[in-house]
Design a protein around this motif. Structure first.
Motif, PDB file in Angstrom:
ATOM      1  N   SER A 127       0.944  -1.207  -0.117  1.00  0.00           N
ATOM      2  CA  SER A 127      -0.095   0.011  -0.067  1.00  0.00           C
ATOM      3  C   SER A 127       0.990   1.242   0.037  1.00  0.00           C
ATOM      4  O   SER A 127       0.444   2.208  -0.605  1.00  0.00           O
ATOM      5  N   LYS A 128       2.198   1.207   0.667  1.00  0.00           N
ATOM      6  CA  LYS A 128       3.100   2.518   0.737  1.00  0.00           C
ATOM      7  C   LYS A 128       3.508   2.479  -0.833  1.00  0.00           C
ATOM      8  O   LYS A 128       3.767   3.743  -1.050  1.00  0.00           O
ATOM      9  N   LEU A 167      -5.268  -5.595  -7.062  1.00  0.00           N
ATOM     10  CA  LEU A 167      -3.712  -5.346  -6.686  1.00  0.00           C
ATOM     11  C   LEU A 167      -3.514  -5.024  -5.387  1.00  0.00           C
ATOM     12  O   LEU A 167      -4.309  -4.297  -4.667  1.00  0.00           O
ATOM     13  N   ASN A 168      -2.879  -6.002  -4.424  1.00  0.00           N
ATOM     14  CA  ASN A 168      -3.000  -6.091  -3.035  1.00  0.00           C
ATOM     15  C   ASN A 168      -2.474  -4.281  -2.546  1.00  0.00           C
ATOM     16  O   ASN A 168      -1.363  -3.934  -2.792  1.00  0.00           O
ATOM     17  N   GLY A 169      -3.253  -3.990  -1.626  1.00  0.00           N
ATOM     18  CA  GLY A 169      -3.027  -2.643  -1.047  1.00  0.00           C
ATOM     19  C   GLY A 169      -3.411  -1.231  -1.932  1.00  0.00           C
ATOM     20  O   GLY A 169      -3.277  -0.247  -1.322  1.00  0.00           O
ATOM     21  N   PHE A 170      -3.701  -1.700  -3.111  1.00  0.00           N
ATOM     22  CA  PHE A 170      -4.125  -0.429  -4.052  1.00  0.00           C
ATOM     23  C   PHE A 170      -5.471   0.281  -3.508  1.00  0.00           C
ATOM     24  O   PHE A 170      -5.325   1.332  -3.564  1.00  0.00           O
ATOM     25  N   ASN A 171      -6.436  -0.776  -2.833  1.00  0.00           N
ATOM     26  CA  ASN A 171      -7.684  -0.031  -2.527  1.00  0.00           C
ATOM     27  C   ASN A 171      -7.435   1.182  -1.335  1.00  0.00           C
ATOM     28  O   ASN A 171      -8.077   2.113  -1.370  1.00  0.00           O
TER      29      ASN A 171
END
Length: 278
Positions: A209-210, A235-239
């Motif tokens: 996410s960072k 995509l992991n962390g994109f939300n």
């Protein structure tokens, strides 16, 4: 041998004379030399305002030629570039201090994008085309495309995009002298006028996410104030990053991917019909 004269070529073949590739290349280089010299002479005519051997009140006049060797993908080409007395003539076809024809630059960039090192390109040019360039010259050429890529990646964007698509593709990239498969993330935006535009391409790193947060902040800094819909493919962390930077945007799984995934449950005949519509 004049292979550029069709009748002369026929005559030589009928007489059994040898027609070699080296001879053809020499004739082609001679044509290239003549074309360059004729073109620069015409450029000088335009610069001076009168043709050779014409009378003129212009205090500036022709002052011989400068000999130079041009590097091309056909080998070295020796040319004589005309010059003027005042030194104000700036030829455009072959600029002052230019020794490398554009075709060679394109060739070098093509080899570079295919993963060849600067040293490999240097040896390749020497082996196939018979001319050498310094490593610094090759590096300078490849640096120009890198600068253009940076300029494109940082260009200003529209303030509003109704929808932005984000997806990944796999590219072969040289990393530490080894070619590896690397994920590249492509962001495509649709403007208010309905025009599709690639907003940027980012090489995958530690996709957390960072990472996505820094990517979206980059969009913000380039002028994107609002996005109505983000269409992404899990995509992991994109939300979480989208909610932090564009809190009012809706998030949807990429529709095309959802349809394609569901096609595996459809008959082959119907699958072809749906896929064609996509």
């Amino acid at each position: 041998m004049d292979i550029l004269n069709k009748e002369e070529l026929r005559r030589q073949i009928k007489e059994g004379k040898d027609i070699s590739l080296d001879g053809i290349l020499d004739d082609f280089k001679a044509l290239l030399r003549e074309t360059i010299q004729t073109a620069t002479e015409v450029e000088l005519d335009e610069h001076l305002g009168y043709e050779k051997h014409q009378k003129s009140d212009n205090s500036n006049y022709r002052n011989g030629t400068n000999k130079k060797t041009l590097k091309s993908k056909y080998g070295d080409v020796d040319v004589a570039i005309p010059r003027d007395r005042e030194g104000s003539f700036e030829p455009q076809l072959v600029k002052k201090r230019e020794t490398l024809l554009n075709g060679s630059e394109d060739l070098i960039l093509s080899l570079y994008t295919k993963g060849m090192s600067v040293r490999d390109i240097q040896h390749h040019l020497d082996d196939l085309y018979g001319y050498q360039l310094s490593e610094q010259t090759i590096s300078n050429i490849t640096d120009t495309i890198i600068e253009k890529a940076k300029e494109w990646q940082n260009r200003p964007l529209e303030p509003i995009y109704p929808i932005i698509f984000m997806d990944a593709t796999v590219l072969k990239i040289r990393v530490d002298r080894v070619v590896k498969n690397i994920a590249a993330y492509i962001m495509l935006g649709v403007t208010l006028e309905g025009k599709k535009e690639i907003l940027g391409i980012w090489i995958g790193e530690n996709e957390t996410s960072k990472y996505w947060l820094s990517l979206l902040n980059e969009l913000k800094n380039r002028g994107v104030d609002d996005v109505l819909i983000f269409a992404i493919d899990g995509l992991n962390g994109f939300n979480e990053a989208i909610e932090a930077v564009y809190s009012k945007a809706e998030i949807q799984r990429c529709i095309v991917h959802q349809i394609r995934s569901s096609l595996r449950y459809v008959s082959w005949k119907d699958r072809k019909a749906v896929a064609a519509d996509l």
